[in-house]
Each structure stands twice: as structure tokens, then as C-alpha cells.
Design a protein around this motif. Structure first.
Motif: not given
Length: 281
Positions: A182-190
Motif C-alpha cells: 500500500l502507498p504511504p498514508l493510504y487510509p486502510l479500513l480494517v
């Protein structure tokens, strides 16, 4: 760089077993609400973003930029746009510093020293491993496993779903390794259950006492949501029991008959006493 009008690619995550996949009630992936809540013109965004890049390359002070300039850069790089101008400038600087994949140098694995499996809160900087699936089918609730991904990120938001009794975290990725990086600062929901699946570690806070307060507030909200859900379940159970009793035709005839007999006896007694008073001996 993707076009604003194109459909967003969402990376779906799943649990480590088929049973967990079947229990999954909604997909995980990209957090849309914080960077897609403003309409913008593609060409305008690109021009403003180039202005920000020029400032960064020339090491100029970003304070002279406008909030729209910063948000244009963030949108062009698929990052969160929520926050004040100061927050957005900080996010721009951090992304520029880590965009070449050197996030691990700033947040090395060795700095994640506390095992916080099952106990993550907003503000934590965490390291975890997740299973990655090629495609997630919403109908069958399954997907083809293609490998694992290790993610280091900052928990910027967390919510508790009372209906499903589970936490969902928004993790701002600092760096990742493995399948589908994933790219830097990508907002990932988990989801919490997936975040904790293969153990989770965190960095120490500058003030651990502050974390204790944030964690307590999280637990308080979770307990309140569970209490509301338990109350709703009890109400539904009472309604269902009442409905089933009516359908089965249960009528409390004996109690009604008893009350009727008692009323007739009381009436006869009062009539007798009145007759005695009207005709004294």
C-alpha cells in the motif's frame, strides 16, 4: 495517477478461516469519507497540486499555501483531506518524505515493542500482518487467498458497530511489505478481529498515561453500545413471546372466572346489607 472520475479500486481483506469469512458482514478497504467529501475539478486539482510540489522541491515554507492547495495535493495522491490547514500541511510533508518507500526507515520494526493484540485505540502506531485475498465475493463471503501483507500504520479513527458488536479502525499506512503493498498514508479500513488475527504490536506513546485515558474512553463507548444492544434484544424477545402467546390462544380463563365469582358474591352481600338498613327490626 488515477482520474477523479474513475471507479475506485477497493482492496478487500478477510479473516483467516472460512467460518470467519462467512461471518463478515461488510467489506474492508479504502476509507472514502475523509478524502472524497468535496467536489473538485480534475484540471484545477492538478494545477494546485503541481504548485504544492514546486514548493516542496524548492524547500519553501508551505504556510503560504492555501487549504485548497493542500487538499488538491492530498486528493491527487488519494489521501485523507480531513483536518485543518496545519493538519493537511503536516500530512503533505509526511507523504513527501515517505513517498519513495522509506517509511520503514522512520518507523523501523524494532520500534514496535508492545504487544497490543486485542487492545488497540485511536492514536496507536501499530504493526500487524493480514491475509490478502484476490477478490471478495459479497454473495458467498469468500475470496481467493493470494498471500500476506505486513502493515505499519497510525490509527487515526475507530468506530464501534453496535449491531455487529465489532470495532472498525482506519489505519493511515506508514509502510507495508508483502503482497499488494500500500502507498504511504493510504487510509486502510480494517475490522478489529482482522487487525488482531496474527498478533499486533505498537510503539510506545510519549505519554502512556494519555493512552490509558483514550483506551478507557474506547472501552466505555463499547460497553454502552453493548448495553443498548442487549436491551434491544430483550425487548424483541418480550415482543416475540407476547406474539407467540396470542397466536396459541392462551387465555387466562380461570383467573377471569375467579374475579367474576368474587364480584357476584360482593354484590349479593351489599344488597343484603342495604335491605337490612331499609327495614329495621
Amino acid at each position: 495517477m488515477p482520474e477523479r472520475g474513475s471507479k475506485r479500486r477497493v482492496i478487500y481483506l478477510s479473516s483467516s478461516s472460512e467460518e470467519d469469512e462467512e461471518e463478515s458482514d461488510d467489506e474492508e478497504g479504502e476509507s472514502e469519507e475523509e478524502f472524497d467529501n468535496e467536489c473538485s475539478d480534475n484540471d484545477c486539482d492538478e494545477l494546485l497540486s503541481q504548485r504544492v510540489i514546486r514548493f516542496l522541491k524548492e524547500n519553501k515554507n508551505l504556510d503560504s499555501l492555501t487549504l485548497n492547495d493542500c487538499k488538491a495535493y492530498l486528493r491527487e495522491n488519494r489521501l485523507r483531506i480531513a483536518g485543518t490547514k496545519a493538519v493537511c500541511i503536516q500530512r503533505v510533508l509526511e507523504h513527501w518524505r515517505m513517498k519513495d518507500g522509506n517509511g520503514e526507515a522512520h518507523y523501523p520494526r524494532s520500534s514496535f515493542v508492545v504487544n497490543c493484540t486485542g487492545d488497540v485505540c485511536r492514536g496507536d502506531t501499530v504493526l500487524f500482518t493480514q491475509k490478502v485475498y484476490a477478490k471478495f465475493d459479497k454473495v458467498t463471503r469468500r475470496g481467493g487467498l493470494i498471500g500476506k501483507r505486513t502493515v505499519a500504520g497510525r490509527v487515526v479513527k475507530e468506530s464501534y458497530g453496535a449491531s455487529k458488536q465489532q470495532h472498525t479502525f482506519t489505519v493511515e499506512v506508514l509502510w507495508s511489505r508483502g503482497v499488494r503493498k500500500l502507498p504511504p498514508l493510504y487510509p486502510l479500513l480494517v475490522k478489529g478481529r482482522n487487525l488482531y488475527k496474527l498478533r499486533t504490536f505498537r510503539r510506545l506513546w510519549n505519554d502512556e498515561a494519555e493512552r490509558v485515558q483514550v483506551l478507557a474512553e474506547k472501552h466505555k463507548r463499547g460497553a454502552a453500545a453493548r448495553g443498548v444492544r442487549a436491551l434491544q434484544k430483550r425487548k424483541r424477545k418480550v415482543v416475540q413471546m407476547g406474539g407467540s402467546g396470542k397466536n396459541q390462544g392462551h387465555v387466562q380463563l380461570p383467573r377471569q372466572a375467579s374475579n367474576s365469582n368474587g364480584s357476584r358474591k360482593s354484590m349479593r352481600s351489599r344488597d343484603k346489607n342495604n335491605a337490612v338498613r331499609r327495614h329495621p327490626a
